[in-house]
Design a protein around this motif. Structure first.
Motif, PDB file in Angstrom:
ATOM      1  N   TYR A 174       8.441  52.231  19.139  1.00 57.77           N
ATOM      2  CA  TYR A 174       8.957  52.025  19.804  1.00 57.77           C
ATOM      3  C   TYR A 174      10.519  51.971  20.222  1.00 57.77           C
ATOM      4  CZ  TYR A 174       9.386  52.453  24.815  1.00 57.77           C
ATOM      5  OH  TYR A 174       9.801  52.612  26.343  1.00 57.77           O
ATOM      6  N   HIS A 175      10.766  51.488  19.757  1.00 56.23           N
ATOM      7  CA  HIS A 175      12.771  50.405  20.042  1.00 56.23           C
ATOM      8  C   HIS A 175      13.248  51.766  19.353  1.00 56.23           C
ATOM      9  CE1 HIS A 175      16.449  47.658  21.048  1.00 56.23           C
ATOM     10  NE2 HIS A 175      16.507  48.148  20.024  1.00 56.23           N
ATOM     11  N   ALA A 176      12.843  52.339  18.021  1.00 59.51           N
ATOM     12  CA  ALA A 176      13.778  53.128  17.384  1.00 59.51           C
ATOM     13  C   ALA A 176      13.565  54.513  17.759  1.00 59.51           C
ATOM     14  CB  ALA A 176      13.235  53.703  15.663  1.00 59.51           C
ATOM     15  N   GLN A 177      12.548  55.108  19.243  1.00 58.43           N
ATOM     16  CA  GLN A 177      12.545  55.883  19.208  1.00 58.43           C
ATOM     17  C   GLN A 177      13.324  55.865  20.422  1.00 58.43           C
ATOM     18  OE1 GLN A 177      10.798  58.581  17.949  1.00 58.43           O
ATOM     19  NE2 GLN A 177      11.814  60.339  19.724  1.00 58.43           N
ATOM     20  N   GLY A 189      17.867  57.994  23.743  1.00 60.09           N
ATOM     21  CA  GLY A 189      19.210  57.892  23.793  1.00 60.09           C
ATOM     22  C   GLY A 189      19.102  56.463  25.527  1.00 60.09           C
ATOM     23  N   SER A 190      18.513  56.060  24.850  1.00 58.93           N
ATOM     24  CA  SER A 190      18.546  54.381  25.600  1.00 58.93           C
ATOM     25  C   SER A 190      17.729  55.195  27.002  1.00 58.93           C
ATOM     26  CB  SER A 190      19.648  53.676  24.890  1.00 58.93           C
ATOM     27  OG  SER A 190      19.619  53.768  24.184  1.00 58.93           O
ATOM     28  N   ALA A 197      13.245  50.500  32.548  1.00 62.92           N
ATOM     29  CA  ALA A 197      12.135  51.143  31.630  1.00 62.92           C
ATOM     30  C   ALA A 197      11.933  52.201  31.254  1.00 62.92           C
ATOM     31  CB  ALA A 197      10.829  50.278  33.298  1.00 62.92           C
ATOM     32  N   ALA A 198      11.128  52.778  30.771  1.00 55.21           N
ATOM     33  CA  ALA A 198      11.125  54.295  30.388  1.00 55.21           C
ATOM     34  C   ALA A 198       9.611  54.749  29.559  1.00 55.21           C
ATOM     35  CB  ALA A 198      12.580  54.085  29.292  1.00 55.21           C
ATOM     36  N   THR A 201       4.580  53.261  27.757  1.00 54.46           N
ATOM     37  CA  THR A 201       5.516  52.647  28.550  1.00 54.46           C
ATOM     38  C   THR A 201       6.243  52.067  27.875  1.00 54.46           C
ATOM     39  OG1 THR A 201       3.797  51.020  28.925  1.00 54.46           O
ATOM     40  CG2 THR A 201       3.059  53.512  30.571  1.00 54.46           C
ATOM     41  N   GLY A 202       7.115  51.700  28.728  1.00 52.16           N
ATOM     42  CA  GLY A 202       7.990  50.974  27.702  1.00 52.16           C
ATOM     43  C   GLY A 202       9.211  50.283  29.110  1.00 52.16           C
TER      44      GLY A 202
END
Length: 153
Positions: free
Chosen positions: A58-61, A66-67, A74-75, A85-86
């Motif tokens: 998830y973090h890599a994606q 583009g963060s 949240a994204a 969800t993150g």
């Protein structure tokens, strides 16, 4: 051999072999009984690995995308065609977040929310748990694996 003589095992030989097999079985059975606890520990170790991998993916994606972030940092990131969800660049501690990213769901595991996203092998073994805490601004959540041969009996 004389003609007409019978060849075979005597009763004593058969009894000795049966006794030896019984002794071997008596020493092997406790090992097989203990295998179920080891299997539960291995299952929870697999869940730990899946959660860590899902969080990292998830973090890599999220970084590749583009963060993206809204006002609450949240994204939602799409992973394998599913919306995950993150928050703070890592999956949220719920079924829509890390549960989706790691592919962990019922009926394979019992899902809870104690201390974040918690996973147990079944409802009766609440001490045999892996917990993914809610992500914070400080960085990656630390996955806690409390599964041992004592807690997973």
């Amino acid at each position: 051999m004389k003609s007409g003589a019978q060849a075979g095992f005597t009763l004593i030989e058969l009894v000795v072999v049966i006794v030896i097999l019984g002794i071997l079985a008596a020493t092997a059975i406790p090992k097989f009984i203990d295998m179920s606890t080891d299997a539960r520990v291995a299952k929870m170790n697999a869940a730990t690995g899946a959660i860590k991998a899902g969080s990292a993916l998830y973090h890599a994606q999220w970084l590749v995308s583009g963060s993206p972030a809204d006002a609450q940092n949240a994204a939602t990131v799409t992973m394998e065609g599913k919306a995950v969800t993150g928050k703070f660049g890592y999956p949220t501690a719920d079924a829509a977040g890390i549960g989706e990213a790691a592919g962990i769901a019922a009926p394979d595991y019992t899902i809870g929310s104690t201390g974040g996203f918690s996973v147990t092998p079944d409802a009766t073994r609440t001490g045999c748990v892996v917990t993914y805490p809610a992500p914070t601004a400080a960085g990656a959540p630390v996955v806690v694996n409390a599964a041992t041969t004592t807690t997973c009996k």
